[in-house]
Design an enzyme around this catalytic site. Structure first.
Site, PDB file in Angstrom:
ATOM      1  NE  ARG A  80      50.540  10.633   0.906  1.00  0.00           N
ATOM      2  CZ  ARG A  80      50.312  11.425   1.935  1.00  0.00           C
ATOM      3  NH1 ARG A  80      51.319  12.090   2.486  1.00  0.00           N
ATOM      4  NH2 ARG A  80      49.103  11.553   2.429  1.00  0.00           N
TER       5      ARG A  80
ATOM      6  CE  LYS B 118      51.761   7.657 -21.954  1.00  0.00           C
ATOM      7  NZ  LYS B 118      50.987   7.493 -23.197  1.00  0.00           N
TER       8      LYS B 118
ATOM      9  CD  GLU C 132      54.479  -0.781 -29.019  1.00  0.00           C
ATOM     10  OE1 GLU C 132      54.589   0.427 -29.360  1.00  0.00           O
ATOM     11  OE2 GLU C 132      53.419  -1.258 -28.577  1.00  0.00           O
TER      12      GLU C 132
ATOM     13  CE  LYS D  44      57.662   4.903 -24.234  1.00  0.00           C
ATOM     14  NZ  LYS D  44      56.805   3.740 -23.936  1.00  0.00           N
TER      15      LYS D  44
ATOM     16  CD  GLU E 122      49.978  10.590 -24.341  1.00  0.00           C
ATOM     17  OE1 GLU E 122      48.849  10.507 -24.816  1.00  0.00           O
ATOM     18  OE2 GLU E 122      50.600   9.631 -23.849  1.00  0.00           O
TER      19      GLU E 122
ATOM     20  NE  ARG F 132      55.151   9.077 -22.960  1.00  0.00           N
ATOM     21  CZ  ARG F 132      55.619   8.651 -21.803  1.00  0.00           C
ATOM     22  NH1 ARG F 132      56.047   9.521 -20.918  1.00  0.00           N
ATOM     23  NH2 ARG F 132      55.693   7.372 -21.532  1.00  0.00           N
TER      24      ARG F 132
ATOM     25  CG  ASN G  76      49.311   7.438 -27.558  1.00  0.00           C
ATOM     26  OD1 ASN G  76      49.732   6.591 -26.784  1.00  0.00           O
ATOM     27  ND2 ASN G  76      49.020   8.672 -27.165  1.00  0.00           N
TER      28      ASN G  76
ATOM     29  CG  HIS H 112      49.017   2.094 -28.924  1.00  0.00           C
ATOM     30  ND1 HIS H 112      50.056   2.072 -29.821  1.00  0.00           N
ATOM     31  CD2 HIS H 112      49.434   1.359 -27.855  1.00  0.00           C
ATOM     32  CE1 HIS H 112      51.058   1.377 -29.312  1.00  0.00           C
ATOM     33  NE2 HIS H 112      50.704   0.933 -28.125  1.00  0.00           N
TER      34      HIS H 112
ATOM     35  CG  HIS I   4      44.788   0.462 -26.489  1.00  0.00           C
ATOM     36  ND1 HIS I   4      45.160   1.606 -25.831  1.00  0.00           N
ATOM     37  CD2 HIS I   4      45.835  -0.395 -26.355  1.00  0.00           C
ATOM     38  CE1 HIS I   4      46.384   1.461 -25.335  1.00  0.00           C
ATOM     39  NE2 HIS I   4      46.807   0.246 -25.641  1.00  0.00           N
TER      40      HIS I   4
ATOM     41  CG  HIS J  25      49.896  -4.335 -26.443  1.00  0.00           C
ATOM     42  ND1 HIS J  25      48.848  -3.456 -26.392  1.00  0.00           N
ATOM     43  CD2 HIS J  25      51.015  -3.575 -26.667  1.00  0.00           C
ATOM     44  CE1 HIS J  25      49.293  -2.213 -26.556  1.00  0.00           C
ATOM     45  NE2 HIS J  25      50.595  -2.267 -26.721  1.00  0.00           N
TER      46      HIS J  25
END
Length: 353
Positions: A119, A141, A183, A225, A235, A239, A243, A246, A250, A262
């Protein structure tokens, strides 16, 4: 400029990046109060990973894949389970810090494991690529791919420590080295007009891998960031701007099946999204972004064999950002001024017209 800087998020994550930072790692980990450490590393940086393991007197030092080419393929839930079994066998406990050494795929995978092992256990991320330093290691993330969808299964867990030594970047070939700065371009394009202009000034020095320019670009990426993450860790709002590039990126990455990295896909996706939303994004803005990407040595044109609108649309429709059947993407209506628009099949087709 001072190449070292720190940033603390709302979740008390510490970011420490600079030349010689590796020497600070034992003391920094000790301050976390962990009982011991397990080091999981990318085989491409085995020397760094094994050295960190020795320095920390780690309970276990383990490559996450047999070879560097297998790393992306390890981002699967079944591999997470195998790593969990390794932790169990070596006696790792709830007080064991997991130390991820490598690029974005490693931080995604190990961050996911750290979030679910007993956990949640302390997480230390040691990014060894520009992509990880500028984006993937930051913000909490974590995720693994599932059924061909990138990061479909994931968690939000801030690392307790992000520590990067800029000397580690010497291990990178030019292509992966340059792609990390995509990025930074992406963030500045939708968040910060002044920093975008700074990147245009720095572009030839980034292309030449000049250390002061590299440090300045990384500092920009962290500042942009983490400012966003502080205000919107989960998000719900701002936030989403991170993206940019992306949504189509993606889809391209999935369709390419590992043939493109990527960073390449995000560069192509960023320009394609601007062209898809030509009714919102002025041509001069798209051209300026395209020129900056090319100036830092990153290709931005989608290869002909990947310009399959039906296949890309099918993948975009499965993106985890989709809500109520709508596919959102963030584009700059002006440099530094992002806006959310809906990607439709017609818009996607327009990107390649």
């Amino acid at each position: 400029m001072d190449e070292r800087f720190e940033f603390r998020t709302a979740a008390a994550s510490r970011v420490r990046i600079g030349a010689g930072a590796e020497t600070e790692l034992p003391e920094a980990v000790r301050r976390l109060g962990a009982d011991d450490a397990v080091v999981l590393f990318d085989p491409a940086v085995a020397g760094i990973g094994e050295r960190i393991g020795r320095t920390l007197d780690a309970r276990l030092v383990l490559p996450i894949a047999d070879t560097a080419t297998d790393v992306e393929a390890t981002k699967r839930i079944e591999h997470v389970a195998r790593l969990a079994s390794e932790l169990l066998r070596c006696g790792a406990s709830r007080g064991t810090a997991l130390v991820a050494v490598g690029g974005g795929s490693v931080s995604d995978l190990v961050g996911f494991l750290a979030a679910i092992w007993m956990r949640g256990v302390p997480l230390v991320v040691c990014p060894t690529t520009t992509l990880a330093l500028c984006d993937a290691a930051l913000g909490g993330k974590n995720g693994v791919d599932h059924d061909g969808i990138k990061n479909l299964l994931g968690t939000t867990k801030q690392p307790d420590l992000v520590l990067g030594d800029t000397a580690w970047l010497a291990t990178l070939p030019d292509g992966p080295f340059r792609e990390g700065f995509v990025e930074v371009v992406k963030k500045a394009a939708v968040l910060d007009r002044a920093r975008f202009a700074d990147l245009e000034r720095l572009a030839p020095y980034l292309l030449a891998r000049r250390a002061p320019a590299v440090a300045e670009a990384i500092a920009m990426a962290v500042a942009m960031k983490m400012a966003v993450v502080l205000g919107d860790e989960r998000e719900h709002d701002r936030r989403r701007w991170l993206n940019a590039g992306h949504t189509i990126g993606h889809a391209l990455e999935s369709l390419a099946g590992g043939a493109l990295r990527h960073g390449q896909c995000v560069a192509m996706g960023l320009v394609a999204e601007c062209r898809a939303a030509a009714d919102v994004v002025p041509a001069a803005v798209t051209d300026r972004i395209d020129a900056l990407l090319r100036a830092i040595g990153v290709p931005s044109r989608v290869p002909d064999e990947l310009r399959d609108v039906d296949a890309l649309w099918a993948r975009a429709g499965k993106d985890k950002k989709v809500q109520q059947g709508r596919v959102p993407m963030v584009v700059p209506r002006a440099i530094g001024d992002g806006v959310v628009v809906e990607l439709t099949r017609e818009r996607l087709a327009h990107a390649f017209a």
